[in-house]
Write an enzyme that holds these catalytic residues in place. Structure first.
Site, short mmCIF file in Angstrom:
data_model
loop_
_atom_site.label_atom_id
_atom_site.label_comp_id
_atom_site.label_asym_id
_atom_site.label_seq_id
_atom_site.Cartn_x
_atom_site.Cartn_y
_atom_site.Cartn_z
N LYS A 73 0.84 -1.20 0.00
CA LYS A 73 0.00 0.00 0.00
C LYS A 73 0.86 1.24 0.00
O LYS A 73 0.58 2.21 -0.70
CB LYS A 73 -0.87 0.03 1.27
N LEU B 293 -17.52 9.76 8.74
CA LEU B 293 -17.62 9.84 7.27
C LEU B 293 -18.37 8.64 6.70
O LEU B 293 -18.38 7.56 7.30
CB LEU B 293 -16.24 9.95 6.63
N ASN C 243 -24.01 5.14 15.18
CA ASN C 243 -24.16 4.02 14.24
C ASN C 243 -25.31 3.10 14.65
O ASN C 243 -26.04 2.59 13.80
CB ASN C 243 -22.85 3.22 14.15
N CYS D 104 -18.93 -1.13 9.21
CA CYS D 104 -19.12 -0.49 10.52
C CYS D 104 -20.37 -0.92 11.29
O CYS D 104 -20.28 -1.23 12.47
CB CYS D 104 -19.13 1.01 10.36
N1 LIG Z 1 -14.77 2.71 6.96
C1 LIG Z 1 -15.62 3.61 7.44
O1 LIG Z 1 -16.56 4.04 6.78
C2 LIG Z 1 -15.45 4.13 8.85
C3 LIG Z 1 -16.21 5.23 9.27
C4 LIG Z 1 -16.03 5.70 10.57
C5 LIG Z 1 -15.15 5.06 11.43
N2 LIG Z 1 -14.46 3.97 11.01
C6 LIG Z 1 -13.52 3.34 11.94
O2 LIG Z 1 -12.20 3.73 11.58
C7 LIG Z 1 -11.27 2.67 11.80
C8 LIG Z 1 -10.54 2.34 10.51
O3 LIG Z 1 -11.48 1.84 9.58
P1 LIG Z 1 -11.11 1.65 8.04
O4 LIG Z 1 -12.35 1.25 7.34
O5 LIG Z 1 -10.36 2.85 7.58
O6 LIG Z 1 -10.09 0.40 8.16
P2 LIG Z 1 -9.24 -0.27 7.02
O7 LIG Z 1 -9.20 -1.71 7.33
O8 LIG Z 1 -9.71 0.20 5.68
O9 LIG Z 1 -7.78 0.36 7.23
C9 LIG Z 1 -6.96 0.07 8.30
C10 LIG Z 1 -5.51 0.29 7.85
O10 LIG Z 1 -4.65 0.18 8.97
C11 LIG Z 1 -3.46 -0.49 8.58
N3 LIG Z 1 -2.80 -1.03 9.76
C12 LIG Z 1 -3.19 -2.07 10.54
N4 LIG Z 1 -2.32 -2.25 11.54
C13 LIG Z 1 -1.35 -1.29 11.41
C14 LIG Z 1 -0.17 -0.97 12.13
N5 LIG Z 1 0.20 -1.65 13.21
N6 LIG Z 1 0.57 0.06 11.70
C15 LIG Z 1 0.21 0.76 10.60
N7 LIG Z 1 -0.90 0.50 9.88
C16 LIG Z 1 -1.66 -0.52 10.27
C17 LIG Z 1 -3.96 -1.53 7.58
O11 LIG Z 1 -2.91 -1.99 6.75
C18 LIG Z 1 -5.03 -0.73 6.83
O12 LIG Z 1 -4.47 -0.07 5.71
C19 LIG Z 1 -12.10 1.52 12.36
O13 LIG Z 1 -12.05 1.55 13.75
C20 LIG Z 1 -13.51 1.83 11.87
O14 LIG Z 1 -14.49 1.31 12.71
C21 LIG Z 1 -14.58 3.50 9.74
#
Ligand SMILES: NC(=O)c1ccc[n+]([C@@H]2O[C@H](COP(=O)([O-])OP(=O)(O)OC[C@H]3O[C@@H](n4cnc5c(N)ncnc54)[C@H](O)[C@@H]3O)[C@@H](O)[C@H]2O)c1
Length: 452
Positions: free
Chosen positions: A35, A163, A230, A282
């Site tokens: 990535k 978002l 949510n 989510c």
């Molecule tokens: N997706 C949504 O619409 C949304 C909306 C609001 C809140 N959230 C919350 O935000 C958080 C992230 O969600 P997302 O959908 O972006 O997740 P995602 O799975 O798309 O992304 C997580 C990223 O973190 C990276 N990662 C994991 N461990 C790591 C580490 N130790 N060091 C560096 N990078 C690391 C992964 O490689 C990945 O790229 C979650 O808690 C989710 O509940 C998500």
């Protein structure tokens, strides 16, 4: 302001890119080297409208950098965002191991100076203190024997993200509110400064609107706000789906009912569209996590559990409607219009299409699908039981029924008359109540909606 965002998924990458766009100096960290390579070359690993363009612009102006070197990110950022995933464990509680790993890593790289550590990941209530403890552990276990202890100062802020995938960039610049939870006025001031241009609508579509409300609260309440938001939206969808199921029986039209009740300003018209139920990364995990947290504190949730149950039934309802229309599904070919959990995203996490594919395969049907993003991107992970077609005509060819699973805007303009002629039986189950019944019937389809 110098910012470090750790985790570059849907939330982290959008946050990093948007903060860079409004002028901050951002380093984005991900432990997935592939990535990082892709992002450094200006390519977004996810599909989100407008994201690639902004990302390339910020790379060109050197406002954003991508690396897997967390030490460099921690040193750079005055504000350190934790934005890694918090998926569900099998028992429904939130799997916080990625947050823990990042917090520990931050602690092990903190040197002298003051940092604000921000939980942007959705984390169980009480995680603010827990993250503080792990960061302190990380500092104590530094190679230098913990000599940064006392020199490295930090505070924790909960800044949950609201978002919507598919509109994530828009939502970041046009939020309904910003929630900041902390007991430190110093940290809160830094966060308010960070978001000033967004609060003042400098990058909003409508710059004349009053400032974005900022909800400043304690950490636990901020964490609870995210779960409660949510959970409420999930309950609202399950509510209208339950109403739809009654409409089906009594001969009412849930689209009209939704409009009729949604115009009541106390109710509001959004999230009142009946269909195949909620999905995505989510809702399911956050509702389960809240149910689990309540149980940990001796409270058995009733509304939340019912919302989950209604949602599970709703996904199966489409299979029942197919059975009513076609009787035996064994040996039949079913075509799915749309695979992603909602339009304008490539995210397949907990997509209703996946449940449908499993159920139809179990009943001996062959499943084909066309999805504007999945078909084009060539993503085939997890699609062993479905033939992904490259366009809607190829999808329709030889099908016994179609199911509209995702309400992609371009599905409104399909040549349904041509598709009907290519099918064995021209039946369309509109699992989002998205199509115009009259138009579909004129094209030769038997149209079956949800609760209409
Ligand atoms: N997706 C949504 O619409 C949304 C909306 C609001 C809140 N959230 C919350 O935000 C958080 C992230 O969600 P997302 O959908 O972006 O997740 P995602 O799975 O798309 O992304 C997580 C990223 O973190 C990276 N990662 C994991 N461990 C790591 C580490 N130790 N060091 C560096 N990078 C690391 C992964 O490689 C990945 O790229 C979650 O808690 C989710 O509940 C998500």
């Amino acid at each position: 302001m110098k910012v470090c965002v750790i985790g570059t998924g849907y939330v982290g990458l959008v946050t990093g890119v948007c903060l860079a766009h409004i002028g901050h100096d951002v380093i984005c960290i991900d432990n997935n080297e592939e990535k990082v390579k892709l992002m450094s070359a200006g390519q977004s690993p996810i599909y989100e409208p407008g994201l690639s363009e902004l990302m390339q612009e910020s790379i060109a102006s050197q406002k954003i950098h991508f690396t897997s070197d967390i030490a460099a990110g921690v040193e750079h950022g005055e504000v350190l965002f934790i934005a890694v995933g918090t998926p569900s464990l099998p028992d429904g509680q939130s799997d916080t191991r990625y947050v823990e790993a990042v917090a520990r890593s931050i602690g092990s790289h903190l040197k002298s100076g003051y940092k604000v550590i921000v939980n942007k990941s959705t984390v169980p209530i009480g995680s603010g203190d827990w993250v503080r403890m792990i960061v302190l552990d990380g500092i104590a276990n530094q190679d230098n024997g913990g000599s940064s202890k006392g020199l490295a100062e930090f505070d924790i802020v909960s800044n949950p993200e609201f978002l919507r995938e598919g509109a994530a960039v828009y939502d970041t610049f046009n939020p309904d509110r910003i929630v900041l939870g902390s007991s430190s006025s110093r940290a809160l001031q830094i966060m308010q400064d960070l978001y000033t241009n967004i609060v003042d609508r400098k990058f909003a579509d409508d710059v004349t609107l009053p400032p974005v409300p900022v909800v400043v609260t304690d950490i636990n309440s901020a964490e609870m706000i995210k779960y409660a938001a949510n959970a409420f939206l999930a309950v609202k969808i399950s509510f209208i789906n339950e109403v739809a199921n009654i409409c089906d029986r009594v001969g009412a039209d849930v689209v009209e009912v939704g409009r009729g009740i949604g115009l009541d300003s106390r109710i509001g018209k959004r999230f009142l569209q009946a269909g195949i139920g909620w999905g995505g990364s989510c809702f399911a995990k956050d509702v389960s996590a809240l149910i689990h947290t309540a149980e940990d504190y001796g409270y058995a949730t009733q509304i939340l559990k019912a919302a989950v149950e209604v949602n599970q039934q709703q996904r199966i309802l489409v299979v029942e409607k197919l059975q009513q229309a076609l009787k035996i599904l064994k040996g039949k070919t079913i075509g799915l219009l749309g695979l992603t959990f909602k339009p304008d995203t490539d995210d397949m996490r907990d997509a209703p299409a996946l449940t449908l594919i499993d159920q139809l395969n179990r009943l001996g049907a062959k499943v084909k699908a066309f999805d504007p993003i999945v078909s084009q991107s060539g993503i085939r992970d997890g699609f062993s039981n479905v033939i992904v077609e490259t366009d809607a005509d190829r999808l329709a060819d030889g099908c016994d029924a179609l199911v509209l699973v995702t309400e992609w805007a371009q599905f409104r303009n399909l040549d349904f008359a041509k598709m009907a002629k290519l099918m064995n039986h021209a039946i369309l189950i509109d699992a989002r109540n998205f199509c115009d019944r009259t138009q579909l019937e004129a094209a030769g389809f038997k149209y079956i909606g949800i609760g209409r």
